[in-house]
Write a protein that holds these residues in place. Structure first.
Motif, PDB file in Angstrom:
ATOM      1  N   ARG A 362      -2.387   3.157  16.957  1.00  0.00           N
ATOM      2  CA  ARG A 362      -3.393   4.111  16.494  1.00  0.00           C
ATOM      3  C   ARG A 362      -3.314   5.388  17.326  1.00  0.00           C
ATOM      4  N   GLN A 363      -3.440   6.488  16.627  1.00  0.00           N
ATOM      5  CA  GLN A 363      -3.362   7.768  17.309  1.00  0.00           C
ATOM      6  C   GLN A 363      -4.575   7.943  18.221  1.00  0.00           C
ATOM      7  N   GLU A 364      -4.292   8.288  19.470  1.00  0.00           N
ATOM      8  CA  GLU A 364      -5.386   8.531  20.408  1.00  0.00           C
ATOM      9  C   GLU A 364      -6.135   9.805  20.019  1.00  0.00           C
ATOM     10  N   LYS A 365      -7.426   9.785  20.200  1.00  0.00           N
ATOM     11  CA  LYS A 365      -8.244  10.937  19.829  1.00  0.00           C
ATOM     12  C   LYS A 365      -8.829  11.565  21.084  1.00  0.00           C
ATOM     13  N   HIS A 366      -8.241  12.682  21.499  1.00  0.00           N
ATOM     14  CA  HIS A 366      -8.706  13.400  22.679  1.00  0.00           C
ATOM     15  C   HIS A 366      -9.356  14.710  22.232  1.00  0.00           C
ATOM     16  N   LEU A 367     -10.476  15.024  22.824  1.00  0.00           N
ATOM     17  CA  LEU A 367     -11.135  16.279  22.507  1.00  0.00           C
ATOM     18  C   LEU A 367     -10.412  17.420  23.210  1.00  0.00           C
ATOM     19  N   PRO A 368     -10.257  18.552  22.536  1.00  0.00           N
ATOM     20  CA  PRO A 368      -9.554  19.681  23.150  1.00  0.00           C
ATOM     21  C   PRO A 368     -10.373  20.323  24.263  1.00  0.00           C
ATOM     22  N   THR A 369      -9.672  20.928  25.209  1.00  0.00           N
ATOM     23  CA  THR A 369     -10.334  21.691  26.278  1.00  0.00           C
ATOM     24  C   THR A 369     -10.717  23.061  25.741  1.00  0.00           C
ATOM     25  N   VAL A 370     -11.971  23.431  25.930  1.00  0.00           N
ATOM     26  CA  VAL A 370     -12.489  24.702  25.401  1.00  0.00           C
ATOM     27  C   VAL A 370     -13.104  25.504  26.542  1.00  0.00           C
ATOM     28  N   LEU A 371     -12.819  26.793  26.564  1.00  0.00           N
ATOM     29  CA  LEU A 371     -13.394  27.700  27.548  1.00  0.00           C
ATOM     30  C   LEU A 371     -14.660  28.331  26.988  1.00  0.00           C
ATOM     31  N   SER A 372     -15.556  28.685  27.866  1.00  0.00           N
ATOM     32  CA  SER A 372     -16.745  29.428  27.445  1.00  0.00           C
ATOM     33  C   SER A 372     -16.383  30.890  27.256  1.00  0.00           C
ATOM     34  N   VAL A 373     -17.268  31.631  26.619  1.00  0.00           N
ATOM     35  CA  VAL A 373     -17.052  33.066  26.411  1.00  0.00           C
ATOM     36  C   VAL A 373     -16.948  33.776  27.756  1.00  0.00           C
ATOM     37  N   GLU A 374     -17.766  33.366  28.710  1.00  0.00           N
ATOM     38  CA  GLU A 374     -17.733  33.995  30.037  1.00  0.00           C
ATOM     39  C   GLU A 374     -16.396  33.727  30.749  1.00  0.00           C
ATOM     40  N   GLU A 375     -15.846  32.536  30.575  1.00  0.00           N
ATOM     41  CA  GLU A 375     -14.573  32.210  31.222  1.00  0.00           C
ATOM     42  C   GLU A 375     -13.423  33.012  30.624  1.00  0.00           C
ATOM     43  N   VAL A 376     -13.423  33.175  29.304  1.00  0.00           N
ATOM     44  CA  VAL A 376     -12.381  33.994  28.667  1.00  0.00           C
ATOM     45  C   VAL A 376     -12.497  35.438  29.125  1.00  0.00           C
ATOM     46  N   THR A 377     -13.730  35.930  29.199  1.00  0.00           N
ATOM     47  CA  THR A 377     -13.952  37.309  29.656  1.00  0.00           C
ATOM     48  C   THR A 377     -13.432  37.509  31.067  1.00  0.00           C
ATOM     49  N   GLU A 378     -13.684  36.545  31.946  1.00  0.00           N
ATOM     50  CA  GLU A 378     -13.238  36.662  33.337  1.00  0.00           C
ATOM     51  C   GLU A 378     -11.712  36.598  33.435  1.00  0.00           C
ATOM     52  N   MET A 379     -11.076  35.793  32.598  1.00  0.00           N
ATOM     53  CA  MET A 379      -9.607  35.737  32.595  1.00  0.00           C
ATOM     54  C   MET A 379      -9.018  37.095  32.230  1.00  0.00           C
ATOM     55  N   ILE A 380      -9.598  37.757  31.240  1.00  0.00           N
ATOM     56  CA  ILE A 380      -9.104  39.073  30.818  1.00  0.00           C
ATOM     57  C   ILE A 380      -9.343  40.107  31.911  1.00  0.00           C
ATOM     58  N   ARG A 381     -10.498  40.049  32.559  1.00  0.00           N
ATOM     59  CA  ARG A 381     -10.808  41.009  33.619  1.00  0.00           C
ATOM     60  C   ARG A 381      -9.888  40.843  34.827  1.00  0.00           C
ATOM     61  N   GLN A 382      -9.464  39.618  35.087  1.00  0.00           N
ATOM     62  CA  GLN A 382      -8.617  39.341  36.249  1.00  0.00           C
ATOM     63  C   GLN A 382      -7.129  39.585  35.972  1.00  0.00           C
ATOM     64  N   THR A 383      -6.819  40.172  34.816  1.00  0.00           N
ATOM     65  CA  THR A 383      -5.418  40.445  34.455  1.00  0.00           C
ATOM     66  C   THR A 383      -5.231  41.945  34.283  1.00  0.00           C
ATOM     67  N   PRO A 384      -4.824  42.672  35.329  1.00  0.00           N
ATOM     68  CA  PRO A 384      -4.689  44.129  35.232  1.00  0.00           C
ATOM     69  C   PRO A 384      -3.443  44.586  34.481  1.00  0.00           C
ATOM     70  N   ASN A 385      -2.374  43.786  34.481  1.00  0.00           N
ATOM     71  CA  ASN A 385      -1.146  44.171  33.799  1.00  0.00           C
ATOM     72  C   ASN A 385      -1.393  44.306  32.298  1.00  0.00           C
ATOM     73  N   ILE A 386      -0.992  45.444  31.710  1.00  0.00           N
ATOM     74  CA  ILE A 386      -1.311  45.729  30.317  1.00  0.00           C
ATOM     75  C   ILE A 386      -0.645  44.739  29.371  1.00  0.00           C
ATOM     76  N   LYS A 387       0.607  44.363  29.639  1.00  0.00           N
ATOM     77  CA  LYS A 387       1.292  43.408  28.763  1.00  0.00           C
ATOM     78  C   LYS A 387       0.650  42.026  28.875  1.00  0.00           C
ATOM     79  N   HIS A 388       0.381  41.577  30.085  1.00  0.00           N
ATOM     80  CA  HIS A 388      -0.216  40.252  30.288  1.00  0.00           C
ATOM     81  C   HIS A 388      -1.604  40.182  29.678  1.00  0.00           C
ATOM     82  N   ARG A 389      -2.396  41.266  29.849  1.00  0.00           N
ATOM     83  CA  ARG A 389      -3.743  41.278  29.289  1.00  0.00           C
ATOM     84  C   ARG A 389      -3.691  41.250  27.758  1.00  0.00           C
TER      85      ARG A 389
END
Length: 546
Positions: A362-389
């Motif tokens: 039987r296929q295992e059922k794992h819930l996906p990892t989800v970030l909060s809106v604040e965590e995504v925002t902080e990831m973008i802020r912590q990436t100054p390189n234009i291509k990486h951002r």
């Protein structure tokens, strides 16, 4: 004999010095200011100056210098470059042959020998041979062919050291502190051992000279191949320095065991060409072809000495049980192995459809990892390189898979209809997803700075951006944002779908944007959304505990 002549190198006049390899000559050449080695000319060269030429004559004063009739320093436009020949006195250390030290590791052969042109030509004729400049040794791939050739060629000159992996172990718990007088050697599962100790310059110098030593800048320890010989060498140094050496075993982690054969083994069976051609003919993606071939190679190498066309259903069942019981692979890995084997016998060999007696898990059922809106925002802020951002923002704003992200071309961005066209996505299906107005502004700024030509994200040489680079970018952004979850590019896709669902977007729209064939796949995000949780009251809050 060495030859000195005038050359033009990189549009500059230079004095070139040609010579056979001699340590004394090289030491003298390096003592002269401005000396450089040219890989193109295969010689040492100096500034084209009279003072440099005079210094060369002084440095090689013990040699006989023969000059041509024409002067060395003349106008290059008026005459041809002159040549001076220097005849060196006979060297006292150029003895033919010499003792050759051969160290045998699990997959490599290390050779240390005196400088000899014939020996070098022989080593270069071996498969997968290279010169290690730092440790001054030759490294050759260990296989029966290379080993036989080396043994036959060097004969009695060889002094062989076999690095066996049988090391007596002590405790198995490694999680502890060590004092300044202790040297801790930790045996790892992958055939390497960690050497952990404080500041001891003599021990550090000795380890640097050992074959395949590597310094881990993050964890601050050395790693070496597991070898009784190396352990004895370290133990001898510890005894001289008054240090206490302890050998321990790394605590085994629960999880899949490695394959029985190494991924770089020269003797393992390769996937049949007919198998690859059939996969290509049926228009399977490159990722699927790579996975099928890898899993089928594991199967045929499990029965290495038997003809694959003679293997029966019983052999397949035994192999699948080995994967489950001994290797402890995941359910998806097991299913992929079964599909890869069935493809060969049913599609390539044209056999009947087979059903093996072992049950599919039987296929295992794992819930996906989800970030909060604040965590995504902080990831973008912590990436100054234009291509990486831009990469992080685009993956999140459109819910793209990693392969879809790097396959995007400039023509796939439709700014008039505010859509992104995904071509040949998973299952070779095309679809459209949304293009955010904010994302469009970021893309235009990125284009003005980077000027990509074909792909939206390109490497330094204009090639397609690699998956590994995107994974490193996302991982580094999560680390800087101090996110403790395991974050990958696919985590941004999960977060995109979950945040849309929490905003009230219909599940069927999310299914279309993600490219899911069935709504059941999309419904998994209903299990991770936090929408409505604030209206649910826990029964604990109703207890009168005061």
């Amino acid at each position: 004999m060495i030859r000195i002549e005038h050359v033009v190198h990189r549009e500059e006049d230079r004095i070139a010095v040609y010579s056979e390899y001699d340590a004394q000559v090289i030491a003298k050449i390096r003592s002269i200011a401005g000396s450089r080695w040219s890989r193109t000319l295969r010689c040492w060269h100096f500034p084209y100056q009279q003072s440099v030429y005079e210094e060369l004559k002084i440095v090689f004063s013990d040699c006989q210098i023969v000059e041509r009739p024409s002067p060395f320093f003349v106008d290059s436009a008026q005459s041809q470059p002159a040549v001076a020949e220097v005849v060196l006195p006979p060297s006292t250390d150029q003895t033919p042959g010499g003792v050759v030290q051969m160290e045998l590791f699990h997959s490599k052969i290390v050779l240390r020998l005196p400088k000899n042109q014939k020996d070098i030509e022989f080593i270069l004729s071996l498969r997968f041979s290279r010169w290690d400049k730092l440790k001054m040794m030759w490294i050759v791939s260990r296989n029966p062919f290379n080993l036989d050739k080396i043994t036959t060629y060097f004969g009695a000159r060889l002094n062989t050291i076999e690095h066996t992996m049988a090391v007596s172990l002590g405790k198995k718990d490694v999680r502890r502190e060590i004092d300044k007088h202790e040297v801790l050697v930790v045996i790892q599962r992958g055939g390497r051992m960690r050497v952990i100790f404080g500041y001891h310059p003599s021990l550090t110098t000795a380890i640097k000279k050992m074959p395949f030593s590597s310094w881990d800048h993050v964890n601050k320890w050395w790693t070496l191949p597991v070898s009784v010989y190396l352990c004895q060498a370290i133990e001898g140094i510890c005894h001289q320095q008054g240090l206490r050496m302890t050998i321990e075993h790394e605590q085994h982690k629960t999880g899949p065991q490695p394959r029985m054969y190494g991924t770089t083994s020269d003797s393992r069976k390769r996937c049949p060409e007919s198998y690859v051609l059939k996969l290509t003919e049926m228009r399977y993606s490159e990722h699927t072809i790579r996975n099928y071939c890898s899993h089928f190679e594991e199967f045929i190498n499990y029965y290495g000495r038997e003809d694959i066309d003679q293997l029966s259903d019983k052999h397949v069942v035994v192999f699948i049980r080995y994967l489950v019981m001994e290797r402890g692979v995941s359910v998806s890995y097991q299913n992929l192995s079964i599909n890869a084997i069935k493809f060969y016998y049913e599609r390539v060999m044209g056999g009947k459809r087979k059903v093996y007696s072992i049950d599919r898990p039987r296929q295992e059922k794992h819930l996906p990892t989800v970030l909060s809106v604040e965590e995504v925002t902080e990831m973008i802020r912590q990436t100054p390189n234009i291509k990486h951002r831009t990469i992080i923002m685009l993956a999140y704003s459109a819910g793209l898979r990693l392969s879809e992200l790097i396959d995007l071309k400039l023509t796939d961005i439709d700014s008039k209809r505010m859509q992104i066209c995904i071509r040949s996505g998973k299952g070779n299906k095309d679809r459209h997803t949304i293009l955010s107005p904010m994302m469009l502004g970021v893309l235009r700024e990125y284009y003005k700075r980077e000027h990509p030509v074909t792909y939206l994200f390109e490497g330094l040489r204009g090639e397609q951006y690699s998956k590994a680079s995107v994974q490193l970018i996302v991982g580094e952004a999560a680390r800087k944002a101090r996110i403790t979850k395991k974050v990958s590019p696919h985590t941004l896709r999960h977060s995109f779908a979950t945040h849309l669902l929490e905003k009230g977007t219909d599940l069927r729209y999310i299914q279309a944007l993600l490219g899911h064939e069935s709504t059941k796949t999309t419904e998994i995000y209903t299990h991770v959304t936090t929408k409505g949780f604030d209206q649910i009251k826990s029964p604990l809050d109703d207890l009168m505990l005061d």
